[in-house]
Design a protein around this motif. Sequence first.
Motif, PDB file in Angstrom:
ATOM      1  N   HIS A  70       0.271   4.002   1.305  1.00 11.68           N
ATOM      2  CA  HIS A  70       0.141   4.803   2.523  1.00 11.68           C
ATOM      3  C   HIS A  70       1.298   4.469   3.457  1.00 11.68           C
ATOM      4  O   HIS A  70       2.258   5.227   3.543  1.00 11.68           O
TER       5      HIS A  70
ATOM      6  N   CYS B 206      -6.791  -2.207   1.270  1.00 13.77           N
ATOM      7  CA  CYS B 206      -5.771  -2.276   2.323  1.00 13.77           C
ATOM      8  C   CYS B 206      -6.482  -2.252   3.669  1.00 13.77           C
ATOM      9  O   CYS B 206      -7.129  -1.264   4.015  1.00 13.77           O
TER      10      CYS B 206
ATOM     11  N   CYS C 244       0.855  -1.195   0.000  1.00 15.99           N
ATOM     12  CA  CYS C 244       0.000   0.000   0.000  1.00 15.99           C
ATOM     13  C   CYS C 244       0.891   1.245   0.000  1.00 15.99           C
ATOM     14  O   CYS C 244       1.930   1.272   0.667  1.00 15.99           O
TER      15      CYS C 244
ATOM     16  N   CYS D 171      -5.325  -2.075   6.663  1.00 13.37           N
ATOM     17  CA  CYS D 171      -4.705  -1.341   7.780  1.00 13.37           C
ATOM     18  C   CYS D 171      -5.471  -0.060   8.123  1.00 13.37           C
ATOM     19  O   CYS D 171      -5.749   0.212   9.277  1.00 13.37           O
TER      20      CYS D 171
ATOM     21  N   GLY E 207       2.572   1.028   3.591  1.00 13.80           N
ATOM     22  CA  GLY E 207       3.244  -0.205   3.192  1.00 13.80           C
ATOM     23  C   GLY E 207       2.580  -1.509   3.594  1.00 13.80           C
ATOM     24  O   GLY E 207       3.192  -2.563   3.461  1.00 13.80           O
ATOM     25  N   CYS E 208       1.355  -1.473   4.090  1.00 15.17           N
ATOM     26  CA  CYS E 208       0.659  -2.732   4.383  1.00 15.17           C
ATOM     27  C   CYS E 208       0.381  -3.471   3.073  1.00 15.17           C
ATOM     28  O   CYS E 208       0.512  -2.922   1.995  1.00 15.17           O
TER      29      CYS E 208
ATOM     30  N   PRO F 186      -6.697   6.905   3.323  1.00 15.23           N
ATOM     31  CA  PRO F 186      -5.574   7.836   3.475  1.00 15.23           C
ATOM     32  C   PRO F 186      -4.511   7.822   2.370  1.00 15.23           C
ATOM     33  O   PRO F 186      -3.785   8.806   2.248  1.00 15.23           O
ATOM     34  N   PRO F 187      -4.371   6.768   1.561  1.00 15.26           N
ATOM     35  CA  PRO F 187      -3.302   6.836   0.546  1.00 15.26           C
ATOM     36  C   PRO F 187      -3.521   8.005  -0.422  1.00 15.26           C
ATOM     37  O   PRO F 187      -4.666   8.332  -0.758  1.00 15.26           O
TER      38      PRO F 187
HETATM   39  S1  FES Z   1      -1.212   1.288   5.033  1.00 11.46           S
HETATM   40 FE1  FES Z   1      -2.771   1.037   3.577  1.00 11.46          FE
HETATM   41  S2  FES Z   1      -4.239   2.480   4.114  1.00 11.46           S
HETATM   42 FE2  FES Z   1      -2.671   2.772   5.562  1.00 11.46          FE
END
Ligand code: FES
Length: 169
Positions: free
Chosen positions: A110, A126, A108, A128, A112-113, A144-145
């Motif tokens: 944002h 994602c 991701c 997270c 990195g998930c 949030p990304p």
């Molecule tokens: S790590 Fe993916 S939305 Fe925050």
Amino acid sequence: MTDERVTQLPTPVWRRDFPYEAASEEEVTRREFARYLVLGAGTIAVANVGIAVWTQLRTINTGEPRALVALTDVAIGEPFLFRYPNKNDPAILVRLADREVVAFSQKCTHLGCVVYFEAGQDRWHCPCHEGNFEARTGRVISGPPTRPLGRIDVEIRDDGQIWALGKPQ
Ligand code: FES
């Protein structure tokens, strides 16, 4: 008449065990110590920002061209996990239609998930922080990304394999 004798304090145990002395050890003021702390924390913060920027700007579409999987081994609507361009880079492709395949970094953008494909929603998700990306483009839909998923260019070749194209020639 005042008592001129100077009372000699006994040497503390820690001083006997660690007899290190520096000429200026008494000269570090509280203000200087706070300055060192601020400088150290600032240096770490700048390094973290630099690493984050480098990670965000790094393109993953730079590996060598390589066959990933046979088209017949991927059902429509099903994802396939692989590593690209290196073994430390998790990536995912999905067969959207009979002859349509897309692939992205699984990280991701944002924090990195790992993102997953949600076939029913036609999107990458994602878990997270509830970030969502468009299935075909990787463009951010919500959450949030702020940057799209890292796209990996792929094509279906005559040998029946799905290929990662790597660097443009
Ligand atoms: S790590 Fe993916 S939305 Fe925050």
